[in-house]
Design a protein around this motif. Structure first.
Motif, PDB file in Angstrom:
ATOM      1  N   VAL A   1     -26.766  39.743  90.175  1.00 37.66           N
ATOM      2  CA  VAL A   1     -25.824  39.859  91.294  1.00 37.66           C
ATOM      3  C   VAL A   1     -24.398  39.616  90.811  1.00 37.66           C
ATOM      4  CG1 VAL A   1     -25.094  38.835  93.478  1.00 37.66           C
ATOM      5  CG2 VAL A   1     -27.520  39.244  93.040  1.00 37.66           C
ATOM      6  N   ALA A   2     -24.226  38.561  90.026  1.00 37.19           N
ATOM      7  CA  ALA A   2     -22.881  38.234  89.547  1.00 37.19           C
ATOM      8  C   ALA A   2     -22.344  39.347  88.652  1.00 37.19           C
ATOM      9  CB  ALA A   2     -22.913  36.918  88.787  1.00 37.19           C
ATOM     10  N   THR A   3     -23.207  39.843  87.773  1.00 36.68           N
ATOM     11  CA  THR A   3     -22.785  40.909  86.864  1.00 36.68           C
ATOM     12  C   THR A   3     -22.397  42.157  87.648  1.00 36.68           C
ATOM     13  OG1 THR A   3     -24.395  40.039  85.330  1.00 36.68           O
ATOM     14  CG2 THR A   3     -23.439  42.153  84.777  1.00 36.68           C
ATOM     15  N   LEU A   4     -23.213  42.475  88.657  1.00 37.88           N
ATOM     16  CA  LEU A   4     -22.932  43.666  89.459  1.00 37.88           C
ATOM     17  C   LEU A   4     -21.602  43.547  90.182  1.00 37.88           C
ATOM     18  CD1 LEU A   4     -26.302  44.828  91.007  1.00 37.88           C
ATOM     19  CD2 LEU A   4     -24.830  45.992  89.360  1.00 37.88           C
ATOM     20  N   SER A   5     -21.279  42.348  90.660  1.00 36.92           N
ATOM     21  CA  SER A   5     -20.016  42.226  91.390  1.00 36.92           C
ATOM     22  C   SER A   5     -18.845  42.478  90.444  1.00 36.92           C
ATOM     23  CB  SER A   5     -19.919  40.881  92.113  1.00 36.92           C
ATOM     24  OG  SER A   5     -19.833  39.837  91.191  1.00 36.92           O
ATOM     25  N   VAL A   6     -18.950  42.012  89.211  1.00 38.53           N
ATOM     26  CA  VAL A   6     -17.877  42.299  88.246  1.00 38.53           C
ATOM     27  C   VAL A   6     -17.847  43.799  87.934  1.00 38.53           C
ATOM     28  CG1 VAL A   6     -16.969  41.805  85.958  1.00 38.53           C
ATOM     29  CG2 VAL A   6     -18.143  40.034  87.223  1.00 38.53           C
ATOM     30  N   THR A   7     -19.033  44.344  87.711  1.00 37.85           N
ATOM     31  CA  THR A   7     -19.127  45.774  87.412  1.00 37.85           C
ATOM     32  C   THR A   7     -18.462  46.596  88.499  1.00 37.85           C
ATOM     33  OG1 THR A   7     -21.200  45.434  86.266  1.00 37.85           O
ATOM     34  CG2 THR A   7     -20.746  47.667  87.012  1.00 37.85           C
ATOM     35  N   PHE A   8     -18.793  46.258  89.747  1.00 38.14           N
ATOM     36  CA  PHE A   8     -18.233  46.972  90.883  1.00 38.14           C
ATOM     37  C   PHE A   8     -16.718  46.833  90.906  1.00 38.14           C
ATOM     38  CE2 PHE A   8     -17.037  47.041  95.428  1.00 38.14           C
ATOM     39  CZ  PHE A   8     -17.403  48.340  95.687  1.00 38.14           C
ATOM     40  N   GLY A   9     -16.236  45.600  90.761  1.00 38.49           N
ATOM     41  CA  GLY A   9     -14.794  45.360  90.791  1.00 38.49           C
ATOM     42  C   GLY A   9     -14.069  46.167  89.728  1.00 38.49           C
ATOM     43  N   ILE A  10     -14.588  46.122  88.512  1.00 43.06           N
ATOM     44  CA  ILE A  10     -13.882  46.782  87.410  1.00 43.06           C
ATOM     45  C   ILE A  10     -13.947  48.299  87.546  1.00 43.06           C
ATOM     46  CG2 ILE A  10     -14.019  47.198  84.919  1.00 43.06           C
ATOM     47  CD1 ILE A  10     -14.201  44.287  84.522  1.00 43.06           C
ATOM     48  N   SER A  11     -15.115  48.815  87.961  1.00 41.79           N
ATOM     49  CA  SER A  11     -15.199  50.273  88.056  1.00 41.79           C
ATOM     50  C   SER A  11     -14.296  50.785  89.182  1.00 41.79           C
ATOM     51  CB  SER A  11     -16.647  50.721  88.250  1.00 41.79           C
ATOM     52  OG  SER A  11     -17.181  50.105  89.386  1.00 41.79           O
ATOM     53  N   MET A  12     -14.210  50.007  90.282  1.00 47.46           N
ATOM     54  CA  MET A  12     -13.320  50.417  91.376  1.00 47.46           C
ATOM     55  C   MET A  12     -11.867  50.360  90.935  1.00 47.46           C
ATOM     56  SD  MET A  12     -14.447  51.630  93.998  1.00 47.46           S
ATOM     57  CE  MET A  12     -15.910  52.392  93.406  1.00 47.46           C
ATOM     58  N   TYR A  13     -11.545  49.323  90.186  1.00 48.70           N
ATOM     59  CA  TYR A  13     -10.181  49.208  89.684  1.00 48.70           C
ATOM     60  C   TYR A  13      -9.829  50.458  88.875  1.00 48.70           C
ATOM     61  CZ  TYR A  13      -6.115  47.478  87.217  1.00 48.70           C
ATOM     62  OH  TYR A  13      -4.850  47.342  86.721  1.00 48.70           O
ATOM     63  N   ILE A  14     -10.719  50.812  87.973  1.00 47.04           N
ATOM     64  CA  ILE A  14     -10.465  51.970  87.115  1.00 47.04           C
ATOM     65  C   ILE A  14     -10.351  53.242  87.949  1.00 47.04           C
ATOM     66  CG2 ILE A  14     -11.518  53.485  85.378  1.00 47.04           C
ATOM     67  CD1 ILE A  14     -12.611  50.934  84.092  1.00 47.04           C
ATOM     68  N   PHE A  15     -11.312  53.419  88.861  1.00 47.11           N
ATOM     69  CA  PHE A  15     -11.307  54.645  89.653  1.00 47.11           C
ATOM     70  C   PHE A  15     -10.044  54.756  90.504  1.00 47.11           C
ATOM     71  CE2 PHE A  15     -12.270  56.591  93.792  1.00 47.11           C
ATOM     72  CZ  PHE A  15     -12.287  57.908  93.355  1.00 47.11           C
ATOM     73  N   MET A  16      -9.727  53.677  91.240  1.00 39.67           N
ATOM     74  CA  MET A  16      -8.554  53.711  92.123  1.00 39.67           C
ATOM     75  C   MET A  16      -7.292  54.058  91.341  1.00 39.67           C
ATOM     76  SD  MET A  16      -9.211  52.731  95.336  1.00 39.67           S
ATOM     77  CE  MET A  16      -7.609  52.143  95.827  1.00 39.67           C
ATOM     78  N   ASN A  17      -7.120  53.378  90.205  1.00 38.72           N
ATOM     79  CA  ASN A  17      -5.883  53.595  89.466  1.00 38.72           C
ATOM     80  C   ASN A  17      -5.848  54.964  88.792  1.00 38.72           C
ATOM     81  OD1 ASN A  17      -4.054  51.093  89.558  1.00 38.72           O
ATOM     82  ND2 ASN A  17      -6.109  50.267  89.304  1.00 38.72           N
ATOM     83  N   SER A  18      -7.002  55.429  88.318  1.00 40.03           N
ATOM     84  CA  SER A  18      -7.037  56.759  87.694  1.00 40.03           C
ATOM     85  C   SER A  18      -6.716  57.819  88.733  1.00 40.03           C
ATOM     86  CB  SER A  18      -8.426  57.048  87.118  1.00 40.03           C
ATOM     87  OG  SER A  18      -8.790  56.047  86.221  1.00 40.03           O
ATOM     88  N   PHE A  19      -7.265  57.625  89.945  1.00 38.03           N
ATOM     89  CA  PHE A  19      -7.051  58.589  91.018  1.00 38.03           C
ATOM     90  C   PHE A  19      -5.590  58.593  91.436  1.00 38.03           C
ATOM     91  CE2 PHE A  19      -8.061  59.849  95.610  1.00 38.03           C
ATOM     92  CZ  PHE A  19      -8.096  61.186  95.271  1.00 38.03           C
ATOM     93  N   MET A  20      -5.038  57.398  91.655  1.00 34.17           N
ATOM     94  CA  MET A  20      -3.646  57.316  92.084  1.00 34.17           C
ATOM     95  C   MET A  20      -2.710  57.897  91.038  1.00 34.17           C
ATOM     96  SD  MET A  20      -3.214  56.443  95.058  1.00 34.17           S
ATOM     97  CE  MET A  20      -4.310  55.928  96.347  1.00 34.17           C
ATOM     98  N   SER A  21      -2.968  57.617  89.790  1.00 35.04           N
ATOM     99  CA  SER A  21      -2.041  58.159  88.799  1.00 35.04           C
ATOM    100  C   SER A  21      -2.236  59.665  88.675  1.00 35.04           C
ATOM    101  CB  SER A  21      -2.141  57.418  87.465  1.00 35.04           C
ATOM    102  OG  SER A  21      -3.221  57.873  86.715  1.00 35.04           O
ATOM    103  N   GLY A  22      -3.466  60.134  88.939  1.00 35.21           N
ATOM    104  CA  GLY A  22      -3.683  61.580  88.985  1.00 35.21           C
ATOM    105  C   GLY A  22      -2.892  62.217  90.111  1.00 35.21           C
ATOM    106  N   VAL A  23      -2.953  61.586  91.294  1.00 35.49           N
ATOM    107  CA  VAL A  23      -2.207  62.096  92.450  1.00 35.49           C
ATOM    108  C   VAL A  23      -0.707  62.069  92.161  1.00 35.49           C
ATOM    109  CG1 VAL A  23      -1.596  61.629  94.851  1.00 35.49           C
ATOM    110  CG2 VAL A  23      -3.977  61.468  94.124  1.00 35.49           C
ATOM    111  N   ASN A  24      -0.250  60.949  91.603  1.00 39.05           N
ATOM    112  CA  ASN A  24       1.176  60.834  91.284  1.00 39.05           C
ATOM    113  C   ASN A  24       1.624  61.932  90.323  1.00 39.05           C
ATOM    114  OD1 ASN A  24       1.623  58.680  92.890  1.00 39.05           O
ATOM    115  ND2 ASN A  24       1.661  57.154  91.259  1.00 39.05           N
TER     116      ASN A  24
END
Ligand SMILES: Nc1ncnc2c1ncn2[C@@H]1O[C@H](COP(=O)(O)OP(=O)(O)OP(=O)(O)O)[C@@H](O)[C@H]1O
Ligand SMILES: [Mg+2]
Lengths: 413, 227
Positions: A21-44
């Motif tokens: 559970v703990a590992t998954l929460s980190v995994t989720f956080g980091i993958s979302m961070y990457i996705f959000m920022n990659s998407f935003m910089s793509g849009v920009n």
């Protein structure tokens, strides 16, 4: 293996579910961070790309001076004479820039400068039978124009290079062509503001994705434009300059100050809405993804706290046997760092996979075919660093608490 | 040189209300001596033992162990000191449930880190064997009976050959046969290795067979009896 690590390892492996559970929460956080920022910089980047199809990073042109007009006559010396200027105003004595060659040469020498092109921009009327529309005509230096604006990329039919081959060739924006009822290969009549009329043959159509541009813009070769307006060889109304990093436009513009007395304008001036939209999108992406990471941090904090409470007797006994505060911190901090590390690595992979999948989703608007996603190593590094940082602190606080356990309190019962 | 010397030790509990648990306790224990502390429930035996073991540092007076003044030392220094010089058996066995018996016994020695892992392992096996736990070495501690766990705790207290072994009713959970085993081990350690033993006990026979009995009542030593 160090005993503290051994204890940490036994703790970790004896609670696989919590570890997961703990590992998954980190995994989720980091993958979302990457996705959000990659998407935003793509849009920009897409946004910026569209913006810069019709605008260079820096523009040099002949502008009216600003500020209060200064009389050309000197203030008179005699005390009993006054100088009176009625209705003082700036006058543009010359239009455009007569001799742009030295400016272009000087600007090209600046190391940050990537490409320079000159343009002659005028307002004209285009006519096809009874339909008549106003258009902005751009006389362009085809190879350099391409370097600055990547114009060929937006051609939907015909070839931009045709402009250099004949002086009666013109390319139109798709919107402009359709409002005139014209298509590639047709003829069109052009009238300048001075009343000069000339026939042109359409050799191509372009579509930038920016409607305003596509509905009004027409391009001919700058040589043809100079001929049309009877201007000398190196006359131009605009010098358009692209630099390596468009965020540096202001600084480079300042650097160019000494080259010419014409107005040097960085793109941000008068386009602050674009600039601020980029910044705001970045802030939003940062805020959302950091929030997700912090929530993951709370998850780890919670789990580690529970672990410490669960193991409080063991902590007491370890301390009674001679394990000191540092050992205890090490035992529990190791656990959260391991969770952060494993979760982080999986998160990087997952973030990349999600981004890859999303970048394949069809999205046909403007010049886009799929959703814009950037693959920027910086995002991945930052995601990992933030992830480790947050798990470190989320683990350190309970570990510190554990190290302060008084064994007597616990053992006495 | 004394193995242990307590001078005018006073201990208060502040909660729930101020309460003087130990009142001016002073005594000395020689090296190699086997001492029993007895007294009614609530007389302060455990409290005294926690002070002597250096785990509780909140007291007045001074405590000297093996010529070292432990009063006033920092927590980390005391942890290292305990690790090397003191073996402790608690009133209730406290083992690490997720570890094997062998691991539990080895932990203090691994922390001390003065012997190789093989030596520590061999010594741990020997101790477990001596305490009648042969064949259980690789079982998890949580799968044992109370009496067995207590014996593991004793093995763990002995692993670093500490100068002083302290026990808070170490045989409280054991049947008479195992009590006899533990008693004999303690006696041997005192006689042959010169290790000092201080145990709190309710077992009169156990106390009567030790070298000296110290009796506490309401936080005061009311008598010592040499056997
Ligand atoms: N944490 C504490 N706070 C307040 N009072 C305490 C605390 N621990 C123990 N006491 C009190 O101190 C006194 C001595 O307790 P202690 O545990 O030392 O007794 P003991 O002689 O070991 O008894 P037993 O034989 O039952 O183990 C008792 O009256 C007990 O109620
Ligand atoms: Mg007690």
């Amino acid at each position: 293996m160090n005993t503290d690590y051994k204890i940490a390892w036994v703790h970790l492996t004896s609670r696989i579910r919590q570890l997961l559970v703990a590992t998954l929460s980190v995994t989720f956080g980091i993958s979302m961070y990457i996705f959000m920022n990659s998407f935003m910089s793509g849009v920009n980047d897409t946004q910026t790309e569209i913006t810069f199809t019709s605008m260079a990073h820096i523009r040099i042109y002949n502008d009216l001076p600003t500020g209060t007009p200064i009389p050309i006559m000197k203030e008179p010396m005699e005390k009993n004479t006054i100088l009176m200027v009625d209705n003082a105003r700036h006058i543009l004595y010359t239009e455009g820039m007569k001799n742009t060659d030295p400016i272009v040469t000087a600007v090209s020498k600046i190391s940050d400068v990537q490409a320079v092109t000159v343009q002659m921009n005028e307002n004209v009327f285009l006519q096809n039978g009874v339909s008549k529309v106003s258009a902005s005509l751009s006389g362009i230096d085809v190879p350099n124009e391409n370097k600055v604006f990547n114009t060929s990329h937006y051609m939907v039919s015909g070839d931009l290079k045709e402009l250099d081959k004949r002086t009666d060739a013109i390319v139109l924006g798709t919107g402009l062509a359709s409002s005139l009822g014209l298509s590639n290969g047709d003829n069109v009549t052009l009238t300048t503001s001075d009343g000069v009329t000339k026939n042109y043959k359409i050799v191509g159509l372009f579509e930038t994705g920016s409607k305003g541009t596509d509905q009004t813009k027409a391009m001919i070769s700058i040589y043809a434009a100079r001929q049309l307006y009877s201007k000398n060889k190196s006359y131009a109304t605009d010098i358009q300059i692209n630099i390596n990093d468009y965020n540096e436009a202001r600084a480079v513009a300042v650097e160019m100050k000494g080259i010419t007395s014409y107005k040097i304008e960085a793109w941000q001036e008068g386009n602050s809405q674009l600039d601020s939209a980029n910044v705001l999108r970045n802030i939003t992406a940062m805020a959302v993804s950091l929030t997700i990471l912090i929530v993951a941090g709370f998850g780890i904090y919670n789990i580690m706290n529970m672990t410490v409470n669960e193991k409080i007797k063991e902590i007491a006994i370890l301390k009674a046997m001679g394990y000191n505060g540092k050992d205890i911190v090490k035992i529990f901090l190791t656990q959260s760092v391991v969770i952060g590390f494993i979760g982080g690595i999986i998160g990087l992979i997952l973030g990349f996979t999600i981004s890859k999948i999303v970048s394949k989703i069809p999205f046909k608007i403007a010049t886009l075919d799929t959703l814009p996603i950037n693959f920027n190593p910086k995002d991945y590094i930052l995601a990992f660093v933030f992830g480790i940082f947050i798990t470190f602190w989320a683990g350190y606080l309970p570990a510190y608490k554990a190290s302060k356990v008084d064994p007597v309190d616990i053992i006495r019962g | 040189m004394n193995a242990l010397k307590a001078t005018n030790v006073v201990k208060y509990f502040r909660t729930p209300e101020p309460f003087k648990v130990l009142k001016n306790v002073s005594f000395e224990v020689d090296k190699g001596e086997f001492v029993s502390i007895v007294g009614k429930s609530g007389s302060g035996k455990s409290t005294l033992l926690y002070l002597l073991s250096t785990m509780d540092t909140d007291y007045e007076g001074s405590i000297n162990i093996n010529g070292t003044l432990v009063t006033g030392k920092k927590q980390n220094e005391l942890a290292a000191f305990r690790n090397e010089h003191i073996g402790f058996v608690f009133q209730f066995h406290y083992l690490l449930p997720e570890f094997t018996l062998l691991d539990n016994v080895m932990l203090p020695a691994l922390k001390l880190n003065s012997k190789s892992k093989e030596e520590i392992q061999n010594r741990s096996m020997e101790l477990l064997d001596m305490l009648g736990l042969k064949g259980y070495e690789h079982k998890r501690a949580s799968n044992l009976s109370g009496g067995q766990q207590q014996r593991v705790a004793i093995a763990r207290a002995l692993i670093n050959d500490p100068a002083i072994i302290m026990g808070d009713e170490p045989t409280g959970n054991l049947d008479s046969q195992n009590t006899k085993i533990v008693f004999d081990i303690f006696k041997d350690l005192a006689r042959e290795k010169g290790q000092t033993i201080i145990t709190v006990t309710h077992d009169e026979e156990f106390a009567a067979n030790s070298d000296r009995i110290i009796e506490l009542r309401d936080g005061e030593i009311i008598g010592t009896q040499e056997n």
